[in-house]
Scaffold this active site. Structure first.
Site: not given
Length: 388
Positions: A126-127, A129, A133, A161-162, A275, A370
């Site tokens: 949790g970084l 907000e 960012g 948050i992942t 194709r 990240e």
């Protein structure tokens, strides 16, 4: 140092194992999860049984005793097929469990790491907000220590948050302002918040452009109380801790981006061979051949970059610049390869039933998450001694 990135037999065996898993288990199922915006619990459980969530951690905590190169290899092979599954692993390991391993007390490691390494529980980071960012130092979430009860009282909001709202999410480590320095600058600390703590609210999943089979939420904290012992590392060191975690995480994201870029090559080669247009396979046309050759060149170069950064990390050498270089290059070429793969597929590339459509949607976030491409360039310039 040597730039010989040939894999050991153990690393190659891991790579092949994950490659087979990605093609035999993930590929046939993930499209349906993606279209339903549904988290693939059964796939994640199998990844846990394989030990993927414990790859870089010691056996004493339930890990596999591997290293960051092993994690990167697994991420690359998964992302060649699907990025939602890959980012679930990446975030669970490098952002969820790694802070506890790097900075936690022995008690915290024993309490949390075994389930995280087994994939039975997921950790989150949790970084970010809503108004904070890239400027992580502008954190507004606060935590005060209630001396009477010996508890941290946390208030604030986190976003994007992942792994934060799945049925198996066990904790979120949050950064919060816990005081101020004499010059008025904030003291940022890291605190472990277990899922289900009163006052800790997890919002509904975001509606996202990509990564639709992964979990991403907004979190809010309203007078959330956790024991003082949930402080991760030293008070006031949270910002420095997470800078280190992000440096490492960039290697993992680079491996993931490389996998997506290589997946675009795989799909394009297959499509170009089958194709037919104007009486022959489109792969017989030099224009298509050159596109795919350039795509392969980019993926190969990105692979060298992330493995170099991972090797430096594993050998205890400085790796900050190399991690930023790898993350910047691999994320940008992933976007390029996804665009080119979509073009090669023509109208079919715009149809969600084809993996390249999923890869196109998933690629853009790699230039943002990240650390944006702009932040990576800033870090590289700083490492070269170019300061303001």
């Amino acid at each position: 140092m040597s730039l010989d990135h040939r894999l050991t037999p153990e690393h190659e065996e891991l790579r092949r194992t994950v490659e087979e898993f990605a093609h035999d288990v993930v590929a046939p199922k993930i499209g349906d999860f993606y279209e339903r915006h549904e988290f693939p619990y059964e796939i994640v459980r199998e990844m846990g049984r394989m030990g993927l969530f414990g790859l870089p951690f010691p056996e004493e905590y339930g890990g596999m005793g591997g290293d960051y190169l092993a994690l990167g290899l697994a991420l690359e092979e998964l992302a060649r097929v699907d990025s939602s599954v890959a980012i679930t692993l990446e975030a669970g390991v490098s952002l969820g469990a790694m802070p506890i391993f790097r900075f936690g007390t022995q008690e915290q490691k024993q309490q949390w790491l075994p389930k995280l390494c087994a994939g039975e529980s997921l950790g989150a980071f949790g970084l970010t907000e809503p108004e904070c960012g890239s400027d992580a130092g502008g954190t507004r979430t606060t935590a005060r220590l209630d001396e009477a009860t010996g508890e941290w009282v946390i208030n604030g909001t986190k976003c994007f948050i992942t792994n934060s709202g799945t049925d198996i999410t066990g904790l979120v480590t949050v950064t919060a302002v816990t005081g101020h320095k004499p010059d008025g600058k904030p003291l940022i600390s890291s605190i472990i918040v277990p899922s289900g703590t009163p006052g800790f609210t997890v919002a509904a999943p975001y509606s996202k452009v990509g990564w639709n089979a992964s979990d991403t939420r907004e979190l809010s904290f309203s007078d959330v109380r956790v024991p003082a012992a949930n402080l991760l590392g030293e008070e006031g060191r949270g910002y420095a801790q997470f800078l280190r975690i992000l440096d490492e995480g960039r290697i993992a994201i680079s491996a993931l981006a490389t996998g997506l870029a290589q997946g675009c090559v795989d799909e394009s080669v297959s499509y170009a061979k089958t194709r037919r247009a104007f009486g022959r396979p489109i792969g017989a046309n030099q224009a298509i051949q050159f596109k795919i050759a350039d795509m392969e060149m980019r993926a190969h170069t990105a692979r060298i970059a992330w493995r170099d950064a991972a090797s430096r990390l594993v050998h205890g050498e400085p790796f900050k610049k190399e991690a930023a270089l790898a993350k910047l290059y691999s994320s940008e070429i992933a976007v390029t390869n996804a665009r080119e793969a979509t073009q090669i597929h023509g109208g079919y590339g715009f149809m969600n039933e084809y993996p390249v459509a999923r890869m196109w949607r998933d690629s853009k976030i790699l230039e943002i998450g990240e650390g944006t491409s702009e932040v990576q360039r800033m870090l590289i310039a700083r490492e070269l001694g170019l300061t303001d």
